[in-house]
Design an enzyme around this catalytic site. Sequence first.
Site, PDB file in Angstrom:
ATOM      1  N   MET A 156      47.509  40.655  36.432  1.00  0.00           N
ATOM      2  CA  MET A 156      47.916  39.205  36.495  1.00  0.00           C
ATOM      3  C   MET A 156      49.043  39.038  36.358  1.00  0.00           C
ATOM      4  O   MET A 156      49.446  37.928  35.144  1.00  0.00           O
ATOM      5  CB  MET A 156      46.609  37.984  35.343  1.00  0.00           C
ATOM      6  CG  MET A 156      44.996  38.917  35.919  1.00  0.00           C
ATOM      7  SD  MET A 156      44.473  37.793  34.582  1.00  0.00           S
ATOM      8  CE  MET A 156      44.124  38.945  33.430  1.00  0.00           C
ATOM      9  N   ASP A 212      33.434  33.870  40.285  1.00  0.00           N
ATOM     10  CA  ASP A 212      34.466  33.882  39.845  1.00  0.00           C
ATOM     11  C   ASP A 212      35.355  33.792  41.359  1.00  0.00           C
ATOM     12  O   ASP A 212      34.329  34.121  42.310  1.00  0.00           O
ATOM     13  CB  ASP A 212      35.035  34.879  39.474  1.00  0.00           C
ATOM     14  CG  ASP A 212      34.637  34.710  37.923  1.00  0.00           C
ATOM     15  OD1 ASP A 212      34.335  33.878  37.923  1.00  0.00           O
ATOM     16  OD2 ASP A 212      35.664  35.923  37.147  1.00  0.00           O
ATOM     17  N   ASP A 239      35.604  44.125  36.754  1.00  0.00           N
ATOM     18  CA  ASP A 239      34.781  44.753  36.491  1.00  0.00           C
ATOM     19  C   ASP A 239      34.919  43.395  35.194  1.00  0.00           C
ATOM     20  O   ASP A 239      35.807  43.009  34.768  1.00  0.00           O
ATOM     21  CB  ASP A 239      35.009  46.783  35.161  1.00  0.00           C
ATOM     22  CG  ASP A 239      34.151  46.609  33.617  1.00  0.00           C
ATOM     23  OD1 ASP A 239      33.001  47.342  34.568  1.00  0.00           O
ATOM     24  OD2 ASP A 239      34.272  46.349  32.915  1.00  0.00           O
ATOM     25  N   LYS A 283      38.377  30.964  38.186  1.00  0.00           N
ATOM     26  CA  LYS A 283      39.440  30.199  37.199  1.00  0.00           C
ATOM     27  C   LYS A 283      40.872  31.063  38.594  1.00  0.00           C
ATOM     28  O   LYS A 283      41.330  32.222  37.519  1.00  0.00           O
ATOM     29  CB  LYS A 283      39.443  31.508  36.449  1.00  0.00           C
ATOM     30  CG  LYS A 283      38.503  31.026  35.232  1.00  0.00           C
ATOM     31  CD  LYS A 283      37.690  32.135  34.104  1.00  0.00           C
ATOM     32  CE  LYS A 283      37.155  31.263  33.254  1.00  0.00           C
ATOM     33  NZ  LYS A 283      37.523  30.178  32.770  1.00  0.00           N
ATOM     34  N   PRO A 322      37.011  15.370  51.835  1.00  0.00           N
ATOM     35  CA  PRO A 322      37.957  15.027  50.709  1.00  0.00           C
ATOM     36  C   PRO A 322      38.131  16.079  49.431  1.00  0.00           C
ATOM     37  O   PRO A 322      39.425  15.424  48.737  1.00  0.00           O
ATOM     38  CB  PRO A 322      36.687  13.478  49.843  1.00  0.00           C
ATOM     39  CG  PRO A 322      36.087  13.309  51.395  1.00  0.00           C
ATOM     40  CD  PRO A 322      35.483  15.190  51.348  1.00  0.00           C
TER      41      PRO A 322
END
Length: 418
Positions: free
Chosen positions: A343, A206, A261, A228, A45
């Site tokens: 990013m 992460d 890093d 994240k 779920p």
Amino acid sequence: MTSNPYPLGLRLDGRRVVVVGGGAVATRRVPALLDAGADVLLVAPELTPALRARADAGRLHWVPRRFAPEDLDGAWLVQVAIDDPIAAASVSALAAERRIFCVRADDRSAATAWTPAVTRHGPVTVAVLGGGDPRRAMTVRDAIRDLLAVRLAPESSAPTQSRPDAATGGRQAGRVALVGAGPGDPELITVKGWRLLTEADVVVADRLVPGLLLDELRPDVELVDASKIPYGPSRAQEEINQILVDRALAGAFVVRLKGGDPYVFGRGGEELLACAAAGVPVTVVPGVTSSIAAPAAAGIPVTHRGVAHEFTVVSGHLAPDAPASLVRWDALAGLHGTLVILMGLKNLAAITATLIAHGRSPETPAAVVQEATTGTQRVLRSTLGEVAAAVLTADLRPPAVVVLGDVVNALDEGPRPS
């Protein structure tokens, strides 16, 4: 007397494997299945952010509901990664009726297959079964990995020792290590980083850490998914800081495992300060940053004699006109060296337009490297003026590194790295 298991190496490329459960255990097991090329059907779920990212990227098929018998249609293997013994028994019983081998995280004695302790060294994969004792298997696995990792050294140098067993009391506790896991290839973590990972009681990971590293953790390690995902679900940094502090103050050795890093846009400094304020000792282990590794994996040196004597790494998570942005894009446009943007996919159109508006030639060579150093690496080559549109056409997704500058074409006459 229980018979010894019969060891096999399963060739799962293109074959359906059903994983029931979307929590920490599945987060640890799915990467190895994907690495084996399995067609993974994940039934749960809810998913951890790390698993959700793999589903969103099309790496696996997610059915957002509870298990149903028809989920086993066409399956070669089932991994039950839930802690409800009644539900797990139901899944394994259905698998047995269909003669499908079933791994159970909740009860090894009731499973028809076991997941071994695994170490990988280049093309060599070593799987260790400890007779039902996962700690024994891990101890033997770690000793074998140490032997495989031995490098030529002076005769006076002693080989790296395996981690001490908890029963010996030899392990340090009540501390935190910020460990850089590297850009994606699990073999690019440093030797020290891997050693600390094998000693950890708690791992706070992460989304960008190599999944195969999580598959090699001891079964008693607490795995905290602190993913994240860009512009998606996230765990507040303050909560991550508190987890590190609370677990360490409770006497645990905590490894904060971070992609690349710890300090290159990794917020490791904030985590160190939070630990220091609470009196928790911290070890920092640098990692191979994607700002250098991604270009290198694509055959692009960030500097090259006669081409670029400098390179600048910037974050593109904020648009150039965002009030909170600290990047001087106008100044960067005037540099002659290499510009590496992390990013930056979401704001790439605005970034390239700003650089051109401040004097950077639209013909400047550009490249985008997605999921560098992994088996799913993609490389797009273009120009500053066209790269944003090319990224949309190619449907490139994070994590991706953008490289701008003449170095993009510097090695065109040479062979591409493999």
